[in-house]
Every structure is written in C-alpha cells, then in structure tokens.
Design a protein around this motif. Structure first.
Motif, short mmCIF file in Angstrom:
data_model
loop_
_atom_site.label_atom_id
_atom_site.label_comp_id
_atom_site.label_asym_id
_atom_site.label_seq_id
_atom_site.Cartn_x
_atom_site.Cartn_y
_atom_site.Cartn_z
N SER A 42 14.60 39.29 -98.05
CA SER A 42 14.06 38.16 -97.56
C SER A 42 13.85 38.34 -96.20
CB SER A 42 15.33 36.96 -97.50
OG SER A 42 16.24 37.31 -96.64
N GLY A 43 14.15 39.16 -95.41
CA GLY A 43 13.91 39.45 -94.08
C GLY A 43 14.61 38.85 -93.08
N GLY A 44 15.63 38.15 -93.58
CA GLY A 44 16.24 36.95 -92.70
C GLY A 44 17.44 37.58 -92.22
N ALA A 45 17.69 38.96 -92.16
CA ALA A 45 19.04 39.49 -91.77
C ALA A 45 19.13 39.46 -90.16
CB ALA A 45 19.35 40.94 -92.20
N ARG A 46 20.44 38.99 -90.00
CA ARG A 46 20.46 39.07 -88.26
C ARG A 46 20.67 40.19 -87.81
NH1 ARG A 46 23.01 34.73 -85.49
NH2 ARG A 46 23.84 35.39 -83.34
N ARG A 47 19.89 40.67 -86.61
CA ARG A 47 19.88 41.78 -85.94
C ARG A 47 20.65 42.00 -84.77
NH1 ARG A 47 13.40 43.51 -85.92
NH2 ARG A 47 13.05 43.36 -88.17
N PHE A 48 21.50 43.18 -84.51
CA PHE A 48 22.40 43.21 -83.29
C PHE A 48 21.91 44.37 -82.46
CE2 PHE A 48 24.63 41.24 -86.83
CZ PHE A 48 25.41 40.17 -86.26
N GLU A 49 22.04 44.27 -81.44
CA GLU A 49 21.66 45.57 -80.31
C GLU A 49 22.61 46.66 -80.28
OE1 GLU A 49 20.91 44.31 -76.31
OE2 GLU A 49 19.89 42.60 -76.94
N SER A 50 23.97 46.52 -80.85
CA SER A 50 24.77 47.59 -80.98
C SER A 50 25.50 47.40 -82.41
CB SER A 50 25.45 47.81 -79.77
OG SER A 50 26.54 46.71 -79.71
N ARG A 51 26.15 48.49 -82.56
CA ARG A 51 27.19 48.58 -83.73
C ARG A 51 28.35 47.54 -83.39
NH1 ARG A 51 31.95 50.46 -85.88
NH2 ARG A 51 31.81 51.24 -87.91
N GLN A 52 28.70 47.60 -82.09
CA GLN A 52 29.90 46.87 -81.84
C GLN A 52 29.61 45.44 -81.65
OE1 GLN A 52 33.05 48.26 -81.03
NE2 GLN A 52 33.66 46.21 -81.22
N GLN A 53 28.52 45.01 -81.42
CA GLN A 53 28.03 43.62 -81.31
C GLN A 53 28.09 42.92 -82.77
OE1 GLN A 53 24.27 42.97 -79.61
NE2 GLN A 53 25.25 42.94 -77.55
N ALA A 54 27.54 43.86 -83.57
CA ALA A 54 27.68 43.70 -85.15
C ALA A 54 29.25 43.43 -85.48
CB ALA A 54 27.04 44.63 -85.94
N ILE A 55 30.01 44.32 -85.24
CA ILE A 55 31.47 44.15 -85.67
C ILE A 55 32.26 43.00 -85.08
CG2 ILE A 55 33.52 45.40 -85.62
CD1 ILE A 55 31.40 46.80 -87.38
N ASP A 56 31.83 42.82 -83.82
CA ASP A 56 32.57 41.85 -83.04
C ASP A 56 31.93 40.35 -83.70
OD1 ASP A 56 33.61 43.39 -81.14
OD2 ASP A 56 32.13 43.13 -79.59
N TYR A 57 30.81 40.33 -84.20
CA TYR A 57 30.22 38.92 -84.86
C TYR A 57 31.12 38.69 -86.26
CZ TYR A 57 26.81 35.69 -86.56
OH TYR A 57 26.26 34.54 -87.13
N LEU A 58 31.47 39.79 -86.96
CA LEU A 58 32.44 39.49 -88.03
C LEU A 58 33.49 38.67 -87.82
CD1 LEU A 58 32.28 42.83 -89.94
CD2 LEU A 58 31.39 40.66 -90.77
#
Length: 80
Positions: A42-58
């Motif tokens: 779909s191309g609608g995946a949320r993008r994060f600047e870092s691995r840590q930001q992605a993990i924090d978002y969880l």
C-alpha cells in the motif's frame, strides 16, 4: 556518503524481517501512518528516522491480536 534510509515496523515474517528474508517473502504487513496495520504494497507504512524511534513507537500504539514486530531498515545509501 549520504543515506536515504528509514525504518519501518513490520510484522515478523513479512518482507525484510529475519523470518521473511529466510522464507523469501516479498509481501507483508507494517504499522501504517495511522498506527494501524497496513500491507507493505500500500505504501502507507509509517517511517521512522531511527531504529530506536520505531521501537519507542511500539509502546504508544495498541494493535489487536498477538503480533511480533521488527524494526526494518529501508531505503538506499546514496553516494555524496
């Protein structure tokens, strides 16, 4: 070298995850811009600047179901 990389949170077994790579998977599911699950195509995946930001978002979202997520690096490295 400049980078054009970002991270996405993908459901384990999807393309780009450890299990997905081992199985040769080309599709999958990711956390979308709205915090809900979406297909990678779909191309609608949320993008994060870092691995840590992605993990924090969880820790900020609630997804129904019992899913395991991986932060997957995406994009390319470009020559400067």
């Amino acid at each position: 070298m400049a980078t054009r990389e970002w991270y996405e949170l993908r459901v384990a077994g999807s393309a780009g995850t450890a299990a997905g790579i081992a199985a040769g998977t080309h599709e999958g599911i990711a956390v979308g811009e709205n915090g809900r699950l979406c297909s990678l195509s779909s191309g609608g995946a949320r993008r994060f600047e870092s691995r840590q930001q992605a993990i924090d978002y969880l820790g900020k979202i609630k997804v129904s179901g019992d899913y395991q997520f991986e932060a997957v690096v995406c994009g390319t490295r470009a020559a400067a």
